[in-house]
Enzyme design. Structure first.
Site, PDB file in Angstrom:
ATOM      1  N   CYS A 110       0.771  -1.076   0.495  1.00 24.72           N
ATOM      2  CA  CYS A 110       0.048   0.275   0.035  1.00 24.72           C
ATOM      3  C   CYS A 110       0.980   1.080  -0.257  1.00 24.72           C
ATOM      4  O   CYS A 110       2.107   1.122   0.608  1.00 24.72           O
ATOM      5  CB  CYS A 110      -0.863  -0.561   1.539  1.00 24.72           C
ATOM      6  SG  CYS A 110      -2.091   1.285   1.573  1.00 24.72           S
ATOM      7  N   HIS A 153      -8.970  -3.890  -2.584  1.00 25.22           N
ATOM      8  CA  HIS A 153      -8.276  -2.975  -1.730  1.00 25.22           C
ATOM      9  C   HIS A 153      -8.513  -1.461  -1.288  1.00 25.22           C
ATOM     10  O   HIS A 153      -7.939  -0.564  -0.175  1.00 25.22           O
ATOM     11  CB  HIS A 153      -7.368  -2.957  -2.422  1.00 25.22           C
ATOM     12  CG  HIS A 153      -5.677  -2.380  -0.917  1.00 25.22           C
ATOM     13  ND1 HIS A 153      -4.903  -3.108  -0.917  1.00 25.22           N
ATOM     14  CD2 HIS A 153      -5.897  -0.898  -1.641  1.00 25.22           C
ATOM     15  CE1 HIS A 153      -3.847  -1.913  -0.045  1.00 25.22           C
ATOM     16  NE2 HIS A 153      -4.084  -0.606  -0.693  1.00 25.22           N
ATOM     17  N   GLU A 154      -9.001  -0.839  -2.760  1.00 26.10           N
ATOM     18  CA  GLU A 154      -9.082   0.772  -2.570  1.00 26.10           C
ATOM     19  C   GLU A 154     -10.295   0.961  -1.840  1.00 26.10           C
ATOM     20  O   GLU A 154     -10.553   1.759  -1.420  1.00 26.10           O
ATOM     21  CB  GLU A 154      -9.125   1.272  -3.693  1.00 26.10           C
ATOM     22  CG  GLU A 154      -8.585   0.669  -4.710  1.00 26.10           C
ATOM     23  CD  GLU A 154      -6.866   1.758  -4.079  1.00 26.10           C
ATOM     24  OE1 GLU A 154      -6.743   2.313  -3.017  1.00 26.10           O
ATOM     25  OE2 GLU A 154      -5.792   0.636  -4.000  1.00 26.10           O
ATOM     26  N   HIS A 157     -10.416   1.579   1.843  1.00 26.62           N
ATOM     27  CA  HIS A 157      -9.336   2.195   2.587  1.00 26.62           C
ATOM     28  C   HIS A 157     -10.745   2.871   2.944  1.00 26.62           C
ATOM     29  O   HIS A 157     -10.289   4.020   3.675  1.00 26.62           O
ATOM     30  CB  HIS A 157      -8.891   3.493   1.214  1.00 26.62           C
ATOM     31  CG  HIS A 157      -7.656   2.642   1.385  1.00 26.62           C
ATOM     32  ND1 HIS A 157      -6.433   2.566   2.470  1.00 26.62           N
ATOM     33  CD2 HIS A 157      -6.813   2.284  -0.144  1.00 26.62           C
ATOM     34  CE1 HIS A 157      -5.597   2.396   2.078  1.00 26.62           C
ATOM     35  NE2 HIS A 157      -5.632   2.092   0.582  1.00 26.62           N
TER      36      HIS A 157
END
Length: 184
Positions: A110, A153-154, A157
């Site tokens: 990351c 993953h994004e 966030h």
């Protein structure tokens, strides 16, 4: 132009917040930020530009990584079959997912984490997401394998979740039953 100086690192409280939904249509400022996020991801993969501006290569960036608590992500990458995924998205949302899990054999990294974190990150092998693109068009994407992992993953966030939160604390290399390894 966004550089690594603008990318906040772990410990920044914005990375642990649930980001706010972007009211549509987005403002000019929000459009500008998302366009710059997509440009950053593309530049980070360009050998010459990444060297010139000291950019760490990445395939995605979420607004919270810039200290902006809004539901915006940018991704740019090519999958193993040569398909290019290049999107700036507002309010991406996973609307369905597979039961089967997948993980990257080499683990995840990351741009907001400056250390090596070993372990497998189990994620859904297939997902369907909805969002609104930079042109204001609604999009629905069916994603699998590497693409599904990048988008999850994004989107994590946007929900205050870091990739290492998914790693088994007792056994970092634990493979859930039926999970498939994705090599990339």
């Amino acid at each position: 132009m966004i550089t690594m100086k603008e990318v906040v690192r772990e410990g920044n409280p914005t990375l642990r917040e649930i980001a706010k939904v972007v009211t549509l249509p987005p403002t000019e400022e929000e459009l500008d930020v998302l366009n710059k996020m997509l440009t950053f991801v593309k530049n980070s993969q360009d050998d010459e530009l990444s060297k010139k501006y000291n950019l760490r290569p990445g395939v995605g960036l979420a607004a919270p990584q810039l200290g902006i608590s809004k539901r915006m992500i940018a991704v740019h990458f090519e999958d193993s079959k040569g398909k290019i995924y290049s999107y700036g998205l507002f309010n991406p949302k996973i609307i369905s997912h597979s039961v089967q899990l997948a993980f990257l054999g080499g683990g995840e990294g990351c741009l907001s984490v400056d250390r090596q974190v070993d372990g497998y990150v189990p994620r859904y092998a297939r997902i369907t997401i909805t969002a609104v693109d930079l042109n204001g068009n609604p999009v629905k994407l069916r994603l699998k394998d590497y693409a599904a992992i990048v988008f999850q993953h994004e989107i994590d966030h946007l929900n205050g979740v870091m990739f290492y939160d998914h790693i088994n604390k007792d056994n970092p290399f634990f493979i859930p039953e039926g999970a498939k390894e994705i090599e990339f």
